[in-house]
Write a protein that holds these residues in place. Structure first.
Motif, PDB file in Angstrom:
ATOM      1  N   GLU A  46      48.762  48.300  40.380  1.00  0.00           N
ATOM      2  CA  GLU A  46      48.152  48.159  39.057  1.00  0.00           C
ATOM      3  C   GLU A  46      46.630  48.303  39.151  1.00  0.00           C
ATOM      4  O   GLU A  46      46.008  47.825  40.095  1.00  0.00           O
ATOM      5  CB  GLU A  46      48.513  46.807  38.445  1.00  0.00           C
ATOM      6  N   TYR A  48      43.048  48.278  36.422  1.00  0.00           N
ATOM      7  CA  TYR A  48      42.578  48.047  35.050  1.00  0.00           C
ATOM      8  C   TYR A  48      41.060  47.912  35.043  1.00  0.00           C
ATOM      9  O   TYR A  48      40.433  47.850  36.104  1.00  0.00           O
ATOM     10  CB  TYR A  48      43.236  46.816  34.421  1.00  0.00           C
ATOM     11  N   ARG A  58      33.277  36.102  33.279  1.00  0.00           N
ATOM     12  CA  ARG A  58      34.755  36.102  33.291  1.00  0.00           C
ATOM     13  C   ARG A  58      35.222  35.433  34.578  1.00  0.00           C
ATOM     14  O   ARG A  58      34.743  35.758  35.649  1.00  0.00           O
ATOM     15  CB  ARG A  58      35.297  37.529  33.211  1.00  0.00           C
ATOM     16  N   HIS A  61      39.388  33.582  38.364  1.00  0.00           N
ATOM     17  CA  HIS A  61      40.819  33.833  38.221  1.00  0.00           C
ATOM     18  C   HIS A  61      41.513  34.168  39.534  1.00  0.00           C
ATOM     19  O   HIS A  61      40.903  34.712  40.448  1.00  0.00           O
ATOM     20  CB  HIS A  61      41.052  35.009  37.264  1.00  0.00           C
ATOM     21  N   LYS A  71      42.677  41.879  45.663  1.00  0.00           N
ATOM     22  CA  LYS A  71      42.023  42.437  44.475  1.00  0.00           C
ATOM     23  C   LYS A  71      40.779  43.186  44.924  1.00  0.00           C
ATOM     24  O   LYS A  71      40.015  42.695  45.750  1.00  0.00           O
ATOM     25  CB  LYS A  71      41.640  41.272  43.565  1.00  0.00           C
ATOM     26  N   HIS A 118      38.301  34.487  41.701  1.00  0.00           N
ATOM     27  CA  HIS A 118      37.303  35.545  41.484  1.00  0.00           C
ATOM     28  C   HIS A 118      36.726  35.506  40.075  1.00  0.00           C
ATOM     29  O   HIS A 118      37.456  35.280  39.094  1.00  0.00           O
ATOM     30  CB  HIS A 118      37.953  36.927  41.714  1.00  0.00           C
ATOM     31  N   GLY A 119      35.427  35.754  39.981  1.00  0.00           N
ATOM     32  CA  GLY A 119      34.791  35.859  38.675  1.00  0.00           C
ATOM     33  C   GLY A 119      33.501  36.642  38.761  1.00  0.00           C
ATOM     34  O   GLY A 119      33.023  36.952  39.858  1.00  0.00           O
ATOM     35  N   TYR A 131      39.271  47.336  38.507  1.00  0.00           N
ATOM     36  CA  TYR A 131      40.026  46.588  39.513  1.00  0.00           C
ATOM     37  C   TYR A 131      41.210  47.404  40.007  1.00  0.00           C
ATOM     38  O   TYR A 131      41.779  48.206  39.269  1.00  0.00           O
ATOM     39  CB  TYR A 131      40.690  45.351  38.919  1.00  0.00           C
ATOM     40  N   TYR A 137      50.369  42.181  37.082  1.00  0.00           N
ATOM     41  CA  TYR A 137      50.030  41.005  36.264  1.00  0.00           C
ATOM     42  C   TYR A 137      51.267  40.142  36.034  1.00  0.00           C
ATOM     43  O   TYR A 137      52.318  40.631  35.629  1.00  0.00           O
ATOM     44  CB  TYR A 137      49.478  41.505  34.932  1.00  0.00           C
ATOM     45  N   GLU A 142      49.339  33.086  36.590  1.00  0.00           N
ATOM     46  CA  GLU A 142      47.896  33.259  36.465  1.00  0.00           C
ATOM     47  C   GLU A 142      47.246  31.864  36.382  1.00  0.00           C
ATOM     48  O   GLU A 142      47.654  31.040  35.576  1.00  0.00           O
ATOM     49  CB  GLU A 142      47.654  34.018  35.160  1.00  0.00           C
ATOM     50  N   LYS A 164      39.876  30.209  27.155  1.00  0.00           N
ATOM     51  CA  LYS A 164      40.782  29.983  28.295  1.00  0.00           C
ATOM     52  C   LYS A 164      39.993  29.568  29.536  1.00  0.00           C
ATOM     53  O   LYS A 164      40.381  28.647  30.257  1.00  0.00           O
ATOM     54  CB  LYS A 164      41.567  31.285  28.569  1.00  0.00           C
TER      55      LYS A 164
HETATM   56  C1  LIG Z   1      44.255  40.197  33.718  1.00  0.00           C
HETATM   57  C2  LIG Z   1      45.209  40.811  32.665  1.00  0.00           C
HETATM   58  C3  LIG Z   1      45.091  40.450  31.338  1.00  0.00           C
HETATM   59  N1  LIG Z   1      45.936  40.970  30.425  1.00  0.00           N
HETATM   60  C4  LIG Z   1      45.769  40.612  28.999  1.00  0.00           C
HETATM   61  C5  LIG Z   1      45.832  39.122  28.711  1.00  0.00           C
HETATM   62  C6  LIG Z   1      44.861  38.960  27.561  1.00  0.00           C
HETATM   63  O1  LIG Z   1      45.511  39.197  26.327  1.00  0.00           O
HETATM   64  C7  LIG Z   1      43.837  40.063  27.762  1.00  0.00           C
HETATM   65  C8  LIG Z   1      42.548  39.561  28.371  1.00  0.00           C
HETATM   66  O2  LIG Z   1      42.872  38.800  29.538  1.00  0.00           O
HETATM   67  P1  LIG Z   1      41.821  37.843  30.204  1.00  0.00           P
HETATM   68  O3  LIG Z   1      41.116  37.042  29.184  1.00  0.00           O
HETATM   69  O4  LIG Z   1      42.525  37.088  31.294  1.00  0.00           O
HETATM   70  O5  LIG Z   1      40.793  38.911  30.826  1.00  0.00           O
HETATM   71  P2  LIG Z   1      39.688  38.645  31.918  1.00  0.00           P
HETATM   72  O6  LIG Z   1      39.087  37.297  31.690  1.00  0.00           O
HETATM   73  O7  LIG Z   1      38.788  39.798  31.936  1.00  0.00           O
HETATM   74  O8  LIG Z   1      40.556  38.580  33.259  1.00  0.00           O
HETATM   75  C9  LIG Z   1      40.076  39.120  34.447  1.00  0.00           C
HETATM   76  O9  LIG Z   1      39.058  38.274  34.958  1.00  0.00           O
HETATM   77  C10 LIG Z   1      38.531  38.632  36.219  1.00  0.00           C
HETATM   78  C11 LIG Z   1      37.552  37.581  36.634  1.00  0.00           C
HETATM   79  C12 LIG Z   1      39.567  38.948  37.222  1.00  0.00           C
HETATM   80  O10 LIG Z   1      39.442  38.659  38.416  1.00  0.00           O
HETATM   81  C13 LIG Z   1      40.709  39.767  36.720  1.00  0.00           C
HETATM   82  O11 LIG Z   1      41.741  39.854  37.688  1.00  0.00           O
HETATM   83  C14 LIG Z   1      41.231  39.265  35.428  1.00  0.00           C
HETATM   84  O12 LIG Z   1      41.857  38.003  35.625  1.00  0.00           O
HETATM   85  O13 LIG Z   1      44.458  41.036  28.612  1.00  0.00           O
HETATM   86  C15 LIG Z   1      46.923  41.873  30.771  1.00  0.00           C
HETATM   87  O14 LIG Z   1      47.720  42.350  29.926  1.00  0.00           O
HETATM   88  N2  LIG Z   1      47.025  42.262  32.078  1.00  0.00           N
HETATM   89  C16 LIG Z   1      46.204  41.759  33.049  1.00  0.00           C
HETATM   90  O15 LIG Z   1      46.318  42.135  34.247  1.00  0.00           O
END
Ligand SMILES: Cc1cn([C@H]2C[C@H](O)[C@@H](COP(=O)(O)OP(=O)(O)O[C@H]3O[C@@H](C)C(=O)[C@@H](O)[C@H]3O)O2)c(=O)[nH]c1=O
Length: 185
Positions: A46, A48, A58, A61, A71, A118-119, A131, A137, A142, A164
């Motif tokens: 995956e 993204y 952010r 996580h 990651k 990670h952030g 990433y 996911y 999570e 969150k």
């Molecule tokens: C991470 C993720 C989120 N989502 C969805 C859930 C939610 O509706 C929307 C936004 O998710 P989040 O608020 O968690 O997005 P975000 O806070 O940007 O999450 C990310 O943060 C950084 C620090 C990381 O390390 C990443 O791996 C990921 O966790 O996207 C997915 O469908 N697939 C994914 O892999």
């Protein structure tokens, strides 16, 4: 590609080749054979990206076992302060953080093994962060850590964060399911 080890076992900064010309930049973020030759993960089912504005933070996580993953994080536009915290029980660096300055200009990546939170914080006006992860996911697996609970020297004490991310446990209160496994060489 050059690997720069950090104090956290298994966590590296990757220095990528940046090809610059009058049109701009070209950067290759993944090459299976080269990664394999450095004993790095090569299975990334995956990928993204996220786009953020200045002062956004952010994280922190991670996904817990059995959905934990390696990651790889790359800043394709802009500049971020990227940070990880080692949550592997038994690790010589348990609870410690590492900070990376990732930017499109530098063309570097953070390579983060399973068991690290990670952030990142957006320094530039906007940033595009890409990433690759070694498991897909899994919302039920999570988890997170409160961004300001691990002594990471973030550039701001008042960043823009999601609801969150305001609700995660502190490092001191988090009971980690991760177990440190030293690499066999
Ligand atoms: C991470 C993720 C989120 N989502 C969805 C859930 C939610 O509706 C929307 C936004 O998710 P989040 O608020 O968690 O997005 P975000 O806070 O940007 O999450 C990310 O943060 C950084 C620090 C990381 O390390 C990443 O791996 C990921 O966790 O996207 C997915 O469908 N697939 C994914 O892999």
């Amino acid at each position: 590609m050059q690997l720069h080890p950090t104090k956290i076992p298994g966590c590296f900064e990757l220095e990528l080749n940046v090809f610059k010309d009058q049109r701009g930049r070209f950067v290759k973020t993944f090459h299976e054979e080269i990664f394999a030759s450095h004993q790095l993960e090569t299975h990334f089912p995956e990928a993204y990206y996220s786009y953020s504005t200045q002062n956004v933070l952010r994280g922190l996580h991670f996904q817990i076992p059995p959905k934990d993953h390696t990651k790889m994080v790359h800043c394709a536009q802009g500049e971020i302060v990227d940070a990880v915290v080692d949550l592997r029980v038994g690790s010589p660096t348990y609870g410690q953080f590492e900070v990376f300055e990732l930017s499109a200009e530098k063309g570097n990546s953070a390579y983060i093994p399973p068991g690290l939170a990670h952030g990142f914080y957006i320094v530039s006006e906007t940033a595009l962060v890409m990433y690759q992860v070694s498991t897909v996911y899994a919302p039920g697996h999570e988890q997170g850590l409160l961004w300001n609970s691990a002594e990471i020297p973030w550039p701001s004490t008042n960043p823009i964060i999601s609801e969150k991310d305001q609700g995660w446990k502190t490092l001191a209160d988090y009971e980690s399911p991760f177990v440190y496994e030293p690499a066999h060489s």
